[in-house]
Design an enzyme around this catalytic site. Structure first.
Site, PDB file in Angstrom:
ATOM      1  N   GLY A  24      -4.461 -10.530 -63.310  1.00  0.00           N
ATOM      2  CA  GLY A  24      -4.317 -12.108 -62.616  1.00  0.00           C
ATOM      3  C   GLY A  24      -2.833 -12.598 -63.161  1.00  0.00           C
ATOM      4  N   ASP A  38      -4.157  -6.449 -74.361  1.00  0.00           N
ATOM      5  CA  ASP A  38      -3.049  -6.137 -73.374  1.00  0.00           C
ATOM      6  C   ASP A  38      -1.668  -6.471 -74.250  1.00  0.00           C
ATOM      7  OD1 ASP A  38      -1.080  -6.344 -71.396  1.00  0.00           O
ATOM      8  OD2 ASP A  38      -1.965  -7.871 -70.138  1.00  0.00           O
ATOM      9  N   ASP A  58       0.072  -1.783 -66.340  1.00  0.00           N
ATOM     10  CA  ASP A  58       0.209  -2.987 -65.451  1.00  0.00           C
ATOM     11  C   ASP A  58       1.428  -3.037 -65.024  1.00  0.00           C
ATOM     12  OD1 ASP A  58       0.447  -5.573 -64.305  1.00  0.00           O
ATOM     13  OD2 ASP A  58      -0.317  -6.429 -66.448  1.00  0.00           O
ATOM     14  N   ASN A 105       1.492  -6.319 -73.294  1.00  0.00           N
ATOM     15  CA  ASN A 105       2.651  -6.716 -72.316  1.00  0.00           C
ATOM     16  C   ASN A 105       4.226  -6.151 -72.890  1.00  0.00           C
ATOM     17  OD1 ASN A 105       0.987  -9.578 -72.092  1.00  0.00           O
ATOM     18  ND2 ASN A 105       1.490  -8.375 -70.206  1.00  0.00           N
ATOM     19  N   GLU A 112      -3.809  -2.115 -72.346  1.00  0.00           N
ATOM     20  CA  GLU A 112      -2.567  -2.277 -71.302  1.00  0.00           C
ATOM     21  C   GLU A 112      -1.337  -2.360 -71.618  1.00  0.00           C
ATOM     22  OE1 GLU A 112      -4.345  -5.771 -69.198  1.00  0.00           O
ATOM     23  OE2 GLU A 112      -2.939  -5.811 -68.014  1.00  0.00           O
ATOM     24  N   SER A 132      -8.890 -13.439 -69.827  1.00  0.00           N
ATOM     25  CA  SER A 132      -7.678 -12.971 -70.687  1.00  0.00           C
ATOM     26  C   SER A 132      -7.492 -13.826 -71.611  1.00  0.00           C
ATOM     27  CB  SER A 132      -6.554 -12.945 -69.758  1.00  0.00           C
ATOM     28  OG  SER A 132      -5.151 -12.499 -70.589  1.00  0.00           O
ATOM     29  N   LYS A 171      -2.124  -5.722 -59.146  1.00  0.00           N
ATOM     30  CA  LYS A 171      -1.616  -6.916 -58.867  1.00  0.00           C
ATOM     31  C   LYS A 171      -1.000  -7.021 -57.700  1.00  0.00           C
ATOM     32  CE  LYS A 171      -1.252  -8.722 -63.719  1.00  0.00           C
ATOM     33  NZ  LYS A 171      -0.281  -8.875 -64.795  1.00  0.00           N
ATOM     34  N   LYS A 219     -10.514 -10.016 -72.551  1.00  0.00           N
ATOM     35  CA  LYS A 219      -9.198  -9.276 -72.944  1.00  0.00           C
ATOM     36  C   LYS A 219      -8.326 -10.032 -73.733  1.00  0.00           C
ATOM     37  CE  LYS A 219      -5.133  -8.957 -69.932  1.00  0.00           C
ATOM     38  NZ  LYS A 219      -4.780  -8.511 -68.791  1.00  0.00           N
ATOM     39  N   LEU A 220      -7.975  -9.411 -74.817  1.00  0.00           N
ATOM     40  CA  LEU A 220      -6.991 -10.115 -75.959  1.00  0.00           C
ATOM     41  C   LEU A 220      -5.799  -9.653 -75.700  1.00  0.00           C
ATOM     42  CD1 LEU A 220      -9.167  -9.604 -79.127  1.00  0.00           C
ATOM     43  CD2 LEU A 220      -9.264 -11.399 -77.322  1.00  0.00           C
ATOM     44  N   LYS A 221      -4.798 -10.767 -75.769  1.00  0.00           N
ATOM     45  CA  LYS A 221      -3.325 -10.404 -75.900  1.00  0.00           C
ATOM     46  C   LYS A 221      -3.042  -9.798 -77.354  1.00  0.00           C
ATOM     47  CE  LYS A 221      -1.888 -11.657 -71.783  1.00  0.00           C
ATOM     48  NZ  LYS A 221      -1.314 -10.605 -70.652  1.00  0.00           N
TER      49      LYS A 221
HETATM   50  O1  SMG Z   1      -4.522 -14.882 -64.433  1.00  0.00           O
HETATM   51  O2  SMG Z   1      -6.097 -14.779 -65.705  1.00  0.00           O
HETATM   52  C1  SMG Z   1      -5.060 -14.559 -65.353  1.00  0.00           C
HETATM   53  C2  SMG Z   1      -3.986 -14.098 -66.554  1.00  0.00           C
HETATM   54  C3  SMG Z   1      -4.097 -12.842 -66.840  1.00  0.00           C
HETATM   55  O3  SMG Z   1      -3.293 -11.840 -68.897  1.00  0.00           O
HETATM   56  C4  SMG Z   1      -3.182 -12.090 -67.618  1.00  0.00           C
HETATM   57  N1  SMG Z   1      -2.046 -11.692 -67.072  1.00  0.00           N
HETATM   58  O4  SMG Z   1      -0.100  -9.034 -68.004  1.00  0.00           O
HETATM   59  O5  SMG Z   1      -2.031  -9.125 -67.352  1.00  0.00           O
HETATM   60  C5  SMG Z   1      -1.196  -9.602 -67.774  1.00  0.00           C
HETATM   61  C6  SMG Z   1      -1.014 -11.156 -67.612  1.00  0.00           C
HETATM   62  C7  SMG Z   1       0.160 -11.608 -67.049  1.00  0.00           C
HETATM   63  C8  SMG Z   1       0.360 -13.170 -66.919  1.00  0.00           C
HETATM   64  S1  SMG Z   1       1.399 -14.043 -67.752  1.00  0.00           S
HETATM   65  C9  SMG Z   1       2.642 -14.173 -66.701  1.00  0.00           C
HETATM   66 MG    MG Z   2      -1.288  -7.231 -68.163  1.00  0.00          MG
END
Ligand code: SMG
Ligand code: MG
Length: 367
Positions: free
Chosen positions: A290, A188, A238, A190, A213, A135, A262, A161-163
């Protein structure tokens, strides 16, 4: 088993690089680790809540408070506890799934260490190693993003995976797609978008993404249904998925055709296995999310990801993705995969020396 004591450890781990998402920038992880001391032996669990309630309503101090005042006393009073009984014994507390998951995992670890079974065996894992994705946070510039992604590709990660967020979506995705060729790519958000952004999100269809996501807020299943009908890219929930029941509802309504699992978000690994199972029954592939876990949580995630319907690479990256060193023996990527631990319980050992060195304060023991 009978639980004799529950220890709460608070540890701070600096991240090897800043991790920016649509809800903020993180530079350290302030983690709550739980050790259950039972008549059958000890077990560890990691609480995945973040330091502040900006990603989930749960956060580290809140989790510690509810464990100290409600959850731990219930288990200490219970007399007999098993991994299979914990959820019921803690059900008088509404929500607080991440806190409950930490305790249930610690009990499961103690129980399976005592019986000689690994988490992989307990969950029914069918593979010895799992495909790993990584990520990648929002970067200050596209050049810096490309340099970071290039490093992960060189490390061997099997999926990027790109935010994304409004203002950081089409351009970075295009640049990364050009860089990585046909390596699997997903995004993703969020919860950073609204239905007003559907036309913008449809532009992502051109990049052949595995999935998008959680574009919309946690409670808003309906907007995801609308988006899923409007774009070709598969929608994956998610934050919204708090239980197997919600997963079934979201799938049947057409809100999600892939599910991020998760364990912390659903209250523990036993419920995570149930989410896996209902998704498998509905022919919906899953992957392991994760939460920047230390080796304690990572070990359990990798074992979970060994289950049959985890057909997409997870956010199960190597320890080195976030940390210079890990609180357990580090997880090392081999050919883009992590090995499912084979030892009893989680299969990893907490390094007590580092636990003491990295402690934010002395452990608290509840009896
Ligand atoms: O553990 O590799 C990891 C992080 C993966 O991007 C990741 N997690 O929304 O999927 C998600 C984010 C939440 C973590 S930020 C609190
Ligand atoms: Mg996510």
């Amino acid at each position: 088993m009978r639980i004799v004591a529950i220890e709460l450890h608070r540890v701070a781990l600096p991240l090897v690089r800043r991790f920016e998402t649509s809800f903020g920038v993180q530079t350290t992880r302030d983690v709550l680790l739980v050790r259950v001391r039972a008549d059958v032996g000890d077990g560890w669990g990691e609480c995945v809540a973040g330091a502040e309630p900006v990603y989930s309503s749960e956060y580290t101090d809140g989790a510690e408070h509810v464990i100290t005042n409600y959850l731990a006393p219930a288990l200490l009073r219970a007399g007999s506890v098993t991994a299979e009984s914990v959820a019921q014994q803690l059900s008088f507390v509404v929500g607080h799934r991440m806190a409950k998951a930490a305790l249930e995992t610690a009990v499961l670890d103690a129980q399976t260490r005592a019986s000689g079974q690994s988490f992989g065996e307990y969950f029914g894992a069918v593979r010895a190693a799992v495909d790993c994705g990584v990520s990648v946070g929002i970067a200050p510039t596209i050049d810096e993003l490309l340099a970071e992604v290039d490093g992960y590709v060189a490390d061997g990660y099997r999926r990027i995976k790109l935010k994304i967020k409004p203002g950081w979506d089409i351009e970075p995705v295009r640049a990364v797609r050009d860089l990585i060729g046909d390596l699997p790519l997903q995004v993703d958000a969020n919860t950073a978008y609204t239905l007003a952004d559907v036309d913008r999100l449809r532009l992502l269809d051109e990049f052949d993404l595995l999935l998008i996501e959680q574009p919309f807020e946690e409670e808003d299943i309906l907007s995801h249904v609308t988006l899923a009908a409007a774009i070709a890219t598969p929608v994956c929930l998610d934050e919204s998925i708090h239980s197997a029941l919600i997963a079934v509802d979201a799938i049947e309504r057409g809100a999600t055709s892939v599910v991020n699992i998760k364990a912390g978000r659903v209250g523990g690994y036993l419920e995570a296995v149930r989410v896996h199972d209902v998704c498998a029954e509905l022919d919906v592939p899953v992957w392991c999310g994760g939460m920047l876990e230390t080796g304690v949580g990572r070990a359990a995630n990798v074992a979970l990801a060994g289950m049959e319907n985890f057909t997409l690479p997870g956010d199960t990256s190597a320890s080195s993705r976030f940390y210079a060193d890990d609180i357990t023996e580090p997880f090392v990527l081999v050919d883009g995969r992590l090995a499912v631990p084979t030892g009893a319980g989680s299969g990893v050992e907490v390094r007590e020396q580092l636990l003491a060195e990295w402690a934010l304060r002395a452990p608290v023991t509840l009896r």
